[in-house]
Motif scaffolding. Structure first.
Motif: not given
Length: 411
Positions: A248-263
């Motif tokens: 969940x942490x990795x996903x939250x950081x990735x989302x903050x950095x502009x990565x789409x949810x599906x990726x």
């Protein structure tokens, strides 16, 4: 100019390789200081090897320390730096620093994989195994480096990464830090030098992580599993609530950095975890064997044991690092934990802690004996977990060496 590199293993070698041809060091005299008397040093480099390798630090203009050398042993040195400090000075792109007592390797690796999948120019380095300086010839100001950061790498920093990630922080490495306060202060370097444009992610229900995040003047972003919606624990390919939090942490950081949810979701669901971290090694006669050799403190073993509902045999013990194991009196007092097989230097200490579980405890001398006994005692549809909760250096070269030995015993 006299320059010393203290500790000539992976990071020490990377420092020498990077610096030796730099114009400002062209006339420098290099020295290697290391406890290993049989160490091979580069041609033309002087060395001070053996037990007294730290006796003459005053004579150097600059000292580069390796992470394995505690900072408090270098008080006589005039000017101390490190590979991580040098990397922060030299690299002009974005640094995403990840720390925590446990989980930083899993979180760093997963975050790197997500960013890579999103076609970002990204590199993974730091405590994970690749010295940060080694990516400088490939990285650019437009790239990102995910840096797994231990307390030893953070200790003397005067800069913080643009994106800081603070997982749970609890007592560890008391054999190398002067005290717990010093350990926590080292961890805090990941956030306390941030700028207003930076961001720090931190986990809920860990007071130290929250305190570290509050030191930042940047954006403070809490990762709360109750509010997390992108995927569920039973969907991920890793075992345990602690690994769900890491994901969940990795996903939250990735989302903050502009990565789409599906990726993000696609990469998380196929990620099976890092080697030696709750790694399903083999299934023999309907018994699953898990390698969690990266567990080097009691809390990580507690979290690992809590991940199992089936009958379980635990193999634990090693070099204790001066840590408090009293929590095991509660966390290992579980009906499904049928036997605890103890090895290593601290096994008698652990027996003293686990007095009320005495009927379940067996002491053995070697890892082979432990594995053989576990295979004999395990029943179908149960699991065997190798989660030492202690350092490896009493019997093995490293936690990775320990994990490899465990896996080889199952072949």
């Amino acid at each position: 100019m006299k320059i010393a590199i203290i500790g000539f293993a992976r990071e020490g070698r990377a420092i020498y390789k990077y610096c030796k041809n730099k114009p400002k060091y062209k006339k420098a005299k290099w020295w290697i200081l290391d406890k290993n008397e049989n160490l091979k040093v580069p041609k033309g480099v002087r060395a001070f090897l053996g037990e007294k390798y730290l006796d003459d630090l005053e004579g150097f203009n600059l000292v580069y320390r390796s992470p394995g050398v505690p900072l408090h042993l270098l008080k006589k040195a005039k000017n101390i730096s490190s590979l991580t400090k040098l990397f922060f000075e030299e690299y002009k792109g974005k640094i995403i620093g990840v720390t925590g007592t446990k989980g930083k390797g899993t979180t760093s690796t997963l975050l790197y994989k997500i960013l890579k999948s999103a076609k970002k120019k990204v590199f993974l380095a730091g405590n994970i195994g690749v010295p940060a300086l080694e990516v400088l010839n490939k990285a650019t100001k437009d790239s990102q480096v995910v840096l797994e950061m231990s307390s030893f790498q953070l200790h003397d920093l005067t800069k913080s990464p643009e994106v800081a990630v603070v997982l749970g922080v609890f007592p560890d490495h008391q054999d190398a830090h002067e005290n717990l306060k010093e350990y926590y202060e080292a961890k805090a370097s990941i956030a306390k030098f941030q700028k207003k444009s930076d961001a720090v992610f931190y986990v809920k229900n860990n007071a130290v992580a929250k305190k570290i995040a509050e030191m930042s003047v940047g954006k403070k972003l809490l990762v709360d599993l109750k509010a997390f919606r992108l995927f569920k624990e039973n969907e991920i390919g890793m075992t345990g609530a602690h690994n769900y939090l890491n994901a969940a942490v990795a996903a939250s950081v990735a989302k903050y950095l502009g990565v789409p949810d599906e990726v993000i979701k696609k990469e998380v669901l196929k990620f099976k975890g890092n080697e030696h971290r709750m790694q399903l090694v083999k299934e023999i006669s309907e018994v699953k064997f898990y390698n969690d050799s990266a567990s080097t403190n009691p809390k990580s073993t507690s979290a690992a044991v809590a991940s199992f509902k089936e009958d379980l045999i635990l193999i634990a013990g090693g070099l204790g690092k001066g840590l408090d194991y009293s929590e095991w009196q509660k966390t290992l007092d579980r009906d499904n934990l049928k036997k605890i097989i103890l090895i290593g230097e601290n096994k008698k200490e652990l027996v003293g802690v686990l007095k009320k579980l005495k009927k379940k405890i067996v002491l053995v001398e070697t890892l082979k004996e432990a594995v053989d006994l576990a295979r004999k005692e395990a029943t179908p549809l149960s699991a065997v977990l190798f989660s030492p909760g202690a350092a490896s250096f009493d019997m093995f070269l490293s936690y990775a060496d320990r994990g490899q030995k465990f896996m080889s015993l199952l072949e």
